[in-house]
Design an enzyme around this catalytic site. Sequence first.
Site, PDB file in Angstrom:
ATOM      1  N   GLU A 105       8.930  -3.109 -10.512  1.00 34.92           N
ATOM      2  CA  GLU A 105       9.248  -3.078 -12.098  1.00 34.92           C
ATOM      3  C   GLU A 105       7.743  -2.921 -12.705  1.00 34.92           C
ATOM      4  OE1 GLU A 105      11.125  -5.189 -15.695  1.00 34.92           O
ATOM      5  OE2 GLU A 105      11.710  -5.949 -13.813  1.00 34.92           O
ATOM      6  N   ASP A 106       6.592  -3.480 -12.532  1.00 35.70           N
ATOM      7  CA  ASP A 106       5.490  -4.069 -13.576  1.00 35.70           C
ATOM      8  C   ASP A 106       4.696  -3.095 -13.115  1.00 35.70           C
ATOM      9  OD1 ASP A 106       7.361  -5.324 -15.228  1.00 35.70           O
ATOM     10  OD2 ASP A 106       6.542  -7.254 -14.806  1.00 35.70           O
TER      11      ASP A 106
END
Length: 701
Positions: free
Chosen positions: A76-77
């Site tokens: 996600e990051d």
Amino acid sequence: MLRQYELVERVKEYDPDADEAMLNRAYVYTVQKHGTQTRASGDPYFSHPVEVAGLMTDLKLDQETIATALLHDTVEDTLATIDDIEINFGPKVARLVDGVTKLSKIEQMPENERAAENLRKFLLAMSEDIRVLLVKLGDRLHNMRTLHFIKNPDKRSRIARETMDIYAPLAERVGMYEYMREMQLLAFEQLEPEAYRTIENRLDQLRALDTGQVDAIALDIKHALAEAGLKVEVTGREKHPYSIWRKMAERHVSFEQVTDIMAFRVLTDDEADCYAALGVLHQTWQALPGKFKDYISTPKTNGYRSLHTSLMYENSMRVEVQIRTREMHRRNEFGLAAHWAYKQGGPSNTVKPDGQVGWLRDLIEIVDTSHDPEELLEHTKLAIYQDRIFAFTPKGALFQLPKGATPVDFAFAVHSDLGAQTVGAKINGRHVPLRTPLANGDVVEIIKGKEAEPQLSWLAFVVTGKARATIRRAVRLKERFELAEIGQKLYQEIAAKVPAKIGKKALTEALERLDMEEAEDLYYAIGSAKIEDREVMEALLPGCTDELPEGQDWTPGKKALSIRGLTPGVGFDLAPCCHPVPGDRIVGTRRSGAKVEVHTIDCHRLASGIDSDWIDLSWTQQSVGAVGRLCVTLYDRPGTLAEMAGIFAKNNVNVTSLSQVQLDHPFTTYEVDLQVQDLAHLTRILSALRASDSVAQAERI
């Protein structure tokens, strides 16, 4: 923050055969990928996944779960992908990481849709492997511990509300009470800061006045049990602020009136000692009526087992006592995670939604049947909240339901098909209304009918998410089926207006032009008045409506409306309040700069007064075609809507609008707009409706 070697050593303590190299790679990978990213607290971002992995080692979870905790935010990051995770750590870890990851695509959705979509993906992943939930709960717990660093109060409140509504109940449903209590406490501090501070201040005052009272009571309990020959461990604690606040809200009492703020736990060697200890305590101190619960013989859905009782101690002080074995206590505090704790040979790869986590099956069914994001959130919250009652089938099978559940909820809990076919119920051998709330220990017998189907009126009293989701879906499907039946009859009339023979090929091409997949989609659109006749005709034969003016009836041989008393060229509208048709006595009203509005002479709007000029009007002999509105009440049983459509078809009338305005079982009321020739035509239709056994009442509006 745990260092790399400390984390590996923790895992090796309970799993000597763990793949040390993989754990080291996962630790280094998350540090490298998150790089210089920081959290709101100012700490390096990778400290978060490392702390979550530490929480997983406290639960003694397997190496794949630890690696997933370390990697859960990388996709996600950072620039890492699921394919990268699979190449470096294998397909099992990649699948788990994919299940835990919050997909960034949903961040642009409205808040309720984003939460619902997140929950939908999460529940589906959780059903495949329950370790997804365990890591997610650890992730949420650590985020809650650092929530106060987020400066935006709205964001803090949103995260706290989501935690209170979804993640804390989920932790309870898998028996992770330590996680549940801490999440509730941290969320309560954000959502009700004033109440939190008030209760904390009161507790501080009690602690200042306490001269070892908790320890003294625990010692008294231990001595009483020791004299009876029972070897036990007794601990005491005060309830946390959220638990006290909820009790105050439920009982509508002040802090001073909450008497059982202290709770004590008795741990025994075996199950028999639990009941022996209970007997000793009830002989030594007075037990409070209605406060005894036996979760050993009838465990909670999440596997929680314990005896609960409340005693009247000295000076009329009420104390709550929980009695359980040490093994029960271990499983109660960490729930499903305790089943995943490392054992020789390791755990199985997945936990399917059966046995202890059978409630997952209901959640997945809710995901499949919910119509929109708000429904999904509502039904899921209903499915995971915790207050439960126990009820039995006549053969002795036990089902746990929320407080307030009815026989209909019970039927859906047994099986969706049984719920759908419910026509009656018996509780403890007596016939009861379906809306009757169940009590603990009730024996429920469901009476079913082969032709029965879920009723919309059940939504007024059912309380389980599964029941509500299934009923709503069944009602939508029934309505769609009946409207499609009407639409199919109306389609035949529309096709007859096209100046060419319409076959299957023309219909298939029309569906492509209208971007529809099946003929039923078109029939439903026609029946629900979501598409106009002109659009259907144009799709069947492009160009066939080019010479027809908008709004004109296309039936061959008909002429446009003509009204005597109007100046030639003056525009007019038929009033929507009374829907005049040729044959009605009519009058016109005119305001400066507006079209003339044509009303029936007995229109209620005329009677109530209209600030405009009145014009005496009448229909010319050649006037044909207008929209009349009827209010039709049908008996609420299969086929009645289709019979009404058949009456319209036999009388050569086109339905321009159909809407359900009231459901009062066993009746359903509709408002119908019909394109009729004149008053005589409308009257014939009314007479045919009133003669039908399917129609309870039919009136012109």
